[in-house]
Design a protein around this motif. Structure first.
Motif, PDB file in Angstrom:
ATOM      1  N   SER A 135       0.843  -1.203   0.000  1.00  0.00           N
ATOM      2  CA  SER A 135       0.000   0.000   0.000  1.00  0.00           C
ATOM      3  C   SER A 135       0.877   1.252   0.000  1.00  0.00           C
ATOM      4  O   SER A 135       2.088   1.183   0.189  1.00  0.00           O
ATOM      5  N   VAL A 176       2.506   4.547   1.435  1.00  0.00           N
ATOM      6  CA  VAL A 176       2.965   5.055   2.719  1.00  0.00           C
ATOM      7  C   VAL A 176       3.574   6.437   2.458  1.00  0.00           C
ATOM      8  O   VAL A 176       3.777   6.817   1.306  1.00  0.00           O
ATOM      9  N   PHE A 177       3.891   7.157   3.487  1.00  0.00           N
ATOM     10  CA  PHE A 177       4.315   8.536   3.283  1.00  0.00           C
ATOM     11  C   PHE A 177       5.605   8.682   2.485  1.00  0.00           C
ATOM     12  O   PHE A 177       5.846   9.712   1.873  1.00  0.00           O
ATOM     13  N   TRP A 178       6.484   7.666   2.450  1.00  0.00           N
ATOM     14  CA  TRP A 178       7.757   7.816   1.750  1.00  0.00           C
ATOM     15  C   TRP A 178       7.782   7.193   0.360  1.00  0.00           C
ATOM     16  O   TRP A 178       8.727   7.410  -0.389  1.00  0.00           O
ATOM     17  N   TYR A 202       4.537  -0.046  -0.680  1.00  0.00           N
ATOM     18  CA  TYR A 202       5.445  -0.672   0.275  1.00  0.00           C
ATOM     19  C   TYR A 202       4.694  -1.817   0.944  1.00  0.00           C
ATOM     20  O   TYR A 202       3.521  -1.678   1.302  1.00  0.00           O
TER      21      TYR A 202
END
Length: 138
Positions: A110, A112-114, A118
């Motif tokens: 899914s 993720v912020f980075w 991931y």
């Protein structure tokens, strides 16, 4: 210099490395115990001739090494993952789907912020993988 993960299997190294070769588009190099010199084989009685002494497969610019453990009693992998950062979301999804088949998803793939994608999984051979896309959110 680049570190290379070295995986140990309980007799299914050839199958696993062939599977990874298909996923990553490279033919693995496999050296069975039967190709070892006779004097070395004599020091390892009971090891099947078709057991893998050493195997390698290229993954992008890196390598993955593996063998069959001669004891046949390798505990399930724990404490580390093989991390693969793929160039785009389509390739990340393709590799994820191939490795997840028959395995155990530990964290679904899914955003993720980075990174856009991931996830964590253990494949059908018990190898733990960390899969991600290299590109960042725009």
């Amino acid at each position: 210099m680049q570190p290379v993960p070295y995986l140990f299997f309980n007799g299914n190294c050839r199958e696993a490395m062939t599977h990874y070769g298909v996923i990553f588009g490279n033919e693995p190099e496999i050296m069975p115990f039967e190709d070892m010199p006779d004097d070395v084989q004599a020091e390892m009685p009971g090891v099947p001739d078709d057991a893998v002494m050493h195997a390698s497969v290229a993954i992008g610019d890196g390598m993955l090494f593996a063998c069959d453990d001669s004891s046949g009693q390798v505990p399930e992998m724990a404490g580390s993952d093989v991390c693969i950062a793929l160039p785009d979301e389509a390739e990340t999804q393709r590799v994820w789907d191939a490795l997840a088949q028959g395995g155990d998803v530990r964290m679904p793939l899914s955003a993720v912020f980075w990174t856009p994608l991931y996830g964590l999984l253990s494949d059908k051979y018990g190898v733990r993988w960390m899969i991600m896309t290299t590109s960042n959110h725009e």
